[in-house]
Design a protein around this motif. Structure first.
Motif, PDB file in Angstrom:
ATOM      1  N   GLN A   1      23.549   1.927 145.499  1.00 11.88           N
ATOM      2  CA  GLN A   1      23.259   3.572 146.583  1.00 11.88           C
ATOM      3  C   GLN A   1      24.850   3.884 145.684  1.00 11.88           C
ATOM      4  N   CYS A   2      24.618   5.333 144.791  1.00 13.12           N
ATOM      5  CA  CYS A   2      26.114   5.679 144.545  1.00 13.12           C
ATOM      6  C   CYS A   2      27.114   6.009 145.961  1.00 13.12           C
ATOM      7  N   VAL A   3      28.032   5.429 146.420  1.00 13.06           N
ATOM      8  CA  VAL A   3      29.213   5.906 146.954  1.00 13.06           C
ATOM      9  C   VAL A   3      30.669   6.258 145.911  1.00 13.06           C
ATOM     10  N   GLY A   4      30.809   6.652 145.289  1.00 13.63           N
ATOM     11  CA  GLY A   4      32.161   6.804 144.485  1.00 13.63           C
ATOM     12  C   GLY A   4      32.008   7.903 143.186  1.00 13.63           C
ATOM     13  N   THR A   5      32.663   8.929 142.730  1.00 12.40           N
ATOM     14  CA  THR A   5      32.171   9.088 141.545  1.00 12.40           C
ATOM     15  C   THR A   5      33.893  10.013 141.193  1.00 12.40           C
TER      16      THR A   5
ATOM     17  N   ALA B   1      30.985   4.414 141.563  1.00 11.63           N
ATOM     18  CA  ALA B   1      31.211   3.372 142.709  1.00 11.63           C
ATOM     19  C   ALA B   1      30.311   3.779 142.327  1.00 11.63           C
ATOM     20  N   TRP B   2      29.772   1.741 142.759  1.00 12.90           N
ATOM     21  CA  TRP B   2      27.976   1.773 143.769  1.00 12.90           C
ATOM     22  C   TRP B   2      28.252   0.099 144.460  1.00 12.90           C
ATOM     23  N   ASP B   3      27.499   0.669 145.948  1.00 14.15           N
ATOM     24  CA  ASP B   3      26.655  -0.510 146.577  1.00 14.15           C
ATOM     25  C   ASP B   3      25.493  -0.250 146.207  1.00 14.15           C
ATOM     26  N   GLY B   4      25.016  -1.475 145.539  1.00 10.70           N
ATOM     27  CA  GLY B   4      23.437  -1.488 145.208  1.00 10.70           C
ATOM     28  C   GLY B   4      23.207  -0.667 144.816  1.00 10.70           C
TER      29      GLY B   4
END
Length: 417
Positions: free
Chosen positions: A54-58, A49-52
Motif C-alpha cells: 500500500q502506498c501511503v506517502g508521495t 512511502a510503502w506499507d506493504g
C-alpha cells in the motif's frame, strides 16, 4: 515507523498518483491533466512511502532552474506532489520523505529546493522560508479606468488559437525570465501546462482564449514582432441590470510598458464583462499604477514560493547583492547539519563569495530565514524586528538587509507546480 521508502517506478505510478489525489480530497482528475503530469513526472526524482503493498506517502522533485537576483538561472529542486495517507499521519512518514529528499537534492548538486505549500505550517520545520508573495485581484471594470503610457496605440492586438501561437508566446516568456527573481525557465514539456483547458480549469467559463500583441518592424516574416500575450477565459454572467461577465486572466507577459498596457486595456474593454479576476500577479504588478481607483481592484496578498537553501555556500554565491556587504552568518540548520556553522559572505552587484570561516559572527539566524530573504523580496531587517535574526555586530542587519534586497522587480513565481 514500519514504512519503506523507495524510488518511484513506472509500474507504481497509478497507485502512487491515486494516493496523492486521495490525500487532496479524492476528486477525480480529467484524463488529459493526469496524462500530462505523468509525462512530466521524473521517476528517478520521486519517492513513495510503502506499507506493504500500500502506498501511503508521495513526494517528487522537478529539476527546475530559477532566476535569482543578478539574473543568473540556478538549479533548484521543485518539490511537488507531497502527500501522506490519512491512515498514516503522525508516524514520521513526511519527515522521512523530507530527509531522503533533501539528501538526494544535495547529491544532485542542486543548491536550492523550492515549493508551494498547501498548508504553510508544514514546511518551516524542514528549513523552508516564505520568499515570494502573489497578488489576487478582482477589478471592477465598470468603475476603474486605465491611463496608458505613450506608444500603447502603436501595439496591434490579434486573437489566435493558444496552441497555434504557443512558440511565439514562449519566446516572450523566455525573454522575461532573466528579468525577475523567482521566474522558472520553461523546461521541456512545461509549455503544455499553460494550455490545460479542462472543465475544472474553465469552471463554467469559455475555452482558453489568447490575444497576442505585435509591433511593426519585427523579423518573423510578416513585418511584425510579438511583444506580449494574454491568455484568459470569459465567464458569461447576467444580472438584473444586464451583462456582468467575468474575464478570468490566466497569464499575461509583455516585453515593454506599451505592450503590457495594451493587453490590460484590451481586457478592460471586452464587451459584456464587468470584472477581471486574476489569481497570480506579482506584488509590483505595473498595471496597478495605471488604474484610476486602486480600492476597486479587490487586491489580496497570498503566500507563494517557499525557498530552502540546500547548500548555503553555493546558493549565496550564485546571486548578486545590490550593495557591497561583508558579513559573517552563524547558521542554524538541524535538519541539514552540513549547513550549520559560520559563513562569510562578501558580495556586491558584480558577484559574491561565501566560504566557511572561524571569524566572529555578525548575525545569527536559521536556514529558514536565509531562504526567506534569498530572492530579495523579504527584508532581513523585518525578520530581525520580528526576533528571527539576531544582530551580533552593530550595523550588520542594515548592511546585510540592503544587500539582499532585489534591485529591480520583486520576485515572483509565474506558475505553480
Amino acid at each position: 515507523m514500519t514504512t519503506e521508502l523507495r524510488t518511484l517506478g513506472k509500474d507504481d505510478w497509478n497507485v502512487w498518483y491515486d494516493n496523492l489525489l486521495r490525500a487532496f480530497g479524492g476528486a477525480s482528475e480529467p484524463a488529459e491533466e493526469r496524462e500530462l503530469w505523468q509525462a512530466l513526472a521524473q521517476y528517478d526524482r520521486s519517492i513513495g512511502a510503502w506499507d506493504g503493498d500500500q502506498c501511503v506517502g508521495t513526494a517528487g522533485a522537478f529539476d527546475f532552474r530559477i532566476t535569482v537576483p543578478g539574473g543568473a538561472v540556478v538549479p533548484a529542486a521543485g518539490v511537488t506532489m507531497v502527500s501522506v495517507a490519512a491512515t498514516h499521519r503522525r508516524r514520521g512518514v513526511l519527515t522521512s520523505m523530507m530527509r531522503r529528499q533533501l539528501d538526494d537534492v544535495r547529491s544532485w548538486g542542486e543548491p536550492l529546493a523550492v515549493l508551494t505549500a498547501s498548508e504553510p505550517v508544514i514546511y518551516g520545520r524542514f528549513g523552508y522560508g516564505l520568499a515570494t508573495h502573489r497578488l489576487g485581484a478582482e477589478i471592477d471594470t465598470t468603475r476603474v479606468r486605465l491611463s496608458v503610457p505613450p506608444g500603447t496605440d502603436d501595439v496591434r492586438l490579434r486573437y489566435a488559437e493558444p496552441a497555434d501561437v504557443l512558440d511565439l508566446c514562449e519566446t516572450v516568456y523566455a525573454r522575461r525570465v532573466p528579468e525577475r527573481p523567482g521566474m522558472l525557465e520553461r523546461r521541456p514539456g512545461w509549455e503544455r501546462v499553460e494550455l490545460l483547458d479542462t472543465d475544472r480549469h474553465r469552471d463554467g467559463a469559455s475555452p482558453l482564449q489568447c490575444v497576442v500583441a505585435e509591433r511593426a518592424g519585427g523579423g518573423d516574416g510578416d513585418g511584425s514582432d510579438v511583444v506580449g500575450y494574454a491568455r484568459f477565459r470569459i465567464k458569461p454572467v447576467w444580472g438584473p441590470g444586464g451583462a456582468e461577465g467575468v474575464v478570468a486572466l490566466s497569464a499575461l507577459e509583455a516585453v515593454d510598458p506599451a505592450a503590457h498596457a495594451a493587453l490590460w486595456r484590451f481586457l478592460f474593454d471586452i464587451d459584456l464583462t464587468a470584472k477581471i479576476v486574476a489569481h497570480r500577479l506579482p506584488v509590483d504588478e505595473p498595471a496597478l499604477h495605471l488604474v484610476s481607483d486602486i480600492r476597486r481592484c479587490g487586491l489580496q496578498l497570498k503566500d507563494d514560493l517557499y525557498v530552502r537553501l540546500v547548500d548555503v555556500g553555493a546558493a549565496l554565491r550564485a546571486r548578486t547583492y545590490q550593495a557591497p556587504l561583508d558579513v559573517v552568518f552563524e547558521v542554524e540548520d538541524a535538519f541539514c547539519p552540513w549547513n550549520e556553522g559560520r559563513w562569510r559572505l562578501s558580495g556586491d552587484p558584480k558577484g559574491a563569495t561565501c566560504e566557511r570561516t572561524a571569524d566572529a559572527a555578525d548575525l545569527s539566524l536559521s536556514v529558514r530565514e536565509l531562504g526567506a530573504v534569498y530572492l530579495g523580496g523579504v527584508s532581513l531587517a523585518s525578520l530581525a524586528a520580528a526576533g528571527r535574526v539576531r544582530e551580533l555586530r552593530q550595523g550588520a542587519v542594515a548592511e546585510a538587509s540592503t544587500g539582499f534586497l532585489a534591485s529591480g522587480s520583486a520576485p515572483w513565481l509565474p506558475h505553480g507546480f
